[in-house]
Design a protein around this motif. Sequence first.
Motif, PDB file in Angstrom:
ATOM      1  N   ASP A 270       0.889  -1.157   0.097  1.00 18.41           N
ATOM      2  CA  ASP A 270      -0.026   0.078   0.152  1.00 18.41           C
ATOM      3  C   ASP A 270       0.932   1.208  -0.034  1.00 18.41           C
ATOM      4  N   PRO A 271       0.626   2.427  -0.992  1.00 21.33           N
ATOM      5  CA  PRO A 271       1.573   3.295  -0.959  1.00 21.33           C
ATOM      6  C   PRO A 271       1.527   4.344   0.264  1.00 21.33           C
ATOM      7  N   GLU A 272       0.408   4.366   1.197  1.00 20.00           N
ATOM      8  CA  GLU A 272       0.308   5.127   2.129  1.00 20.00           C
ATOM      9  C   GLU A 272       0.766   4.331   3.591  1.00 20.00           C
ATOM     10  N   ALA A 273       0.034   3.248   3.570  1.00 20.25           N
ATOM     11  CA  ALA A 273       0.383   2.556   4.867  1.00 20.25           C
ATOM     12  C   ALA A 273       1.527   1.498   4.806  1.00 20.25           C
ATOM     13  N   ARG A 274       1.930   1.432   3.717  1.00 18.16           N
ATOM     14  CA  ARG A 274       3.057   0.400   3.401  1.00 18.16           C
ATOM     15  C   ARG A 274       2.668  -0.956   4.047  1.00 18.16           C
ATOM     16  N   THR A 302       4.255  -5.020   7.234  1.00 20.68           N
ATOM     17  CA  THR A 302       4.497  -3.805   6.831  1.00 20.68           C
ATOM     18  C   THR A 302       5.917  -3.634   6.438  1.00 20.68           C
ATOM     19  N   ARG A 312      13.488   6.431   2.327  1.00 19.86           N
ATOM     20  CA  ARG A 312      12.143   5.912   2.229  1.00 19.86           C
ATOM     21  C   ARG A 312      11.495   5.977   0.821  1.00 19.86           C
ATOM     22  N   LYS A 314       9.295   6.791  -2.202  1.00 18.69           N
ATOM     23  CA  LYS A 314       8.173   7.610  -2.554  1.00 18.69           C
ATOM     24  C   LYS A 314       6.930   7.016  -2.891  1.00 18.69           C
ATOM     25  N   ARG A 315       5.780   7.505  -2.427  1.00 15.13           N
ATOM     26  CA  ARG A 315       4.389   6.809  -2.633  1.00 15.13           C
ATOM     27  C   ARG A 315       4.121   6.625  -3.921  1.00 15.13           C
ATOM     28  N   GLU A 316       4.677   7.852  -4.574  1.00 12.78           N
ATOM     29  CA  GLU A 316       4.095   7.840  -6.317  1.00 12.78           C
ATOM     30  C   GLU A 316       4.792   6.669  -6.986  1.00 12.78           C
ATOM     31  N   SER A 319       2.314   4.091  -6.883  1.00 16.31           N
ATOM     32  CA  SER A 319       1.101   4.483  -7.452  1.00 16.31           C
ATOM     33  C   SER A 319       1.318   4.359  -9.155  1.00 16.31           C
TER      34      SER A 319
END
Length: 333
Positions: A270-274, A302, A312, A314-316, A319
């Motif tokens: 998951d891009p947010e919660a990892r 996680t 870390r 990047k969330r993008e 996505s």
Amino acid sequence: MPETRAQLFGRLVEMVGKGRMKSIEPGDGWPSVAEIKVDSGLVPCSVFVGPIGLSHRNRDHLERRFQNPVVSGLPPGEPAGRAIVPRAGTQPLLLGVWEEGKREVLVAAEAQRRTGFTTRYSVFAPLTLLTRAESEGWAEQTNSDGESLVAFWPELLPVFVEAVGAGVKLQPEEMDGLLQASGAEAGGAIGPIERARRAASQLVRRKAFGREVCGAYGHQCALCGFNFSLVVGAHIYPASAPSSPDEVTNGLALCNNHHAAFDAHLIHIDPEARSVKLHPLLVASAAKNEASQSFVDITFNTLRDPLNGLHRPKREMFSQRYDFYPTKYDWAG
Ligand SMILES: [Zn+2]
């Protein structure tokens, strides 16, 4: 009149190709300052260059050598050789030029290792190394002094500069593969050599990426903690995708099993919660197979963070990965 080192440097620039090497400060060849063009920009270099000649130790059937220039007019007992003193902010290059064959060959010795030496010294290059580089384009060998020498066609100097700058080692087999795949030939056209050079440049960046990503995670798998130097750097937004960055924030250090499972779209992060989700088929198979069960058990719930928060992912990157493979993660909901 024998050719001066400054003149040799001038010819070196021609051999490498003016689009790839530009003289900035011709100097006297010890050093001359040049800019080498690599895919990521211009690299200023201090070039210490010498002609490769006979070795003069009864081994001319086996080897050749080049030397640093002598300091003339000193009283006996004083240092007799000019040291390698690179200009500030430049990459030092210690190069011999071999021109006995059908095609010129450059030999790069370890400039760092000899920096500051004030004696006269010889860099010995085995003939087998020179002739292999002449016919194949790239060769590497350790000489009798235990020094690693890389020999190559002059047009490939930017590849060497880029690899040394990135602290990456290109294996001769890898370069052979690239040169053959591009159809580069001794005495052949520049187009194929240029293609091989671009592919090599990409390989250098990939290797540098892998090393940085593994280092960022302390060489431990971000999905299970496994290490034992079997961890690789994997792209999140895949390397094959358009403008995928070779940056540590687009990478995950993964063991081979988690890497393969990640590539096979069996792992969703998951891009947010990892949070980590495994493909239902993989989870189902675990009920029937102990080894699969242990794979499921060791997988973190996680994603583990790198040692430094700045690295870390990047969330993008996640996505963009899921957008790039529009149907592959339907199972993740
Ligand atoms: Zn793992």
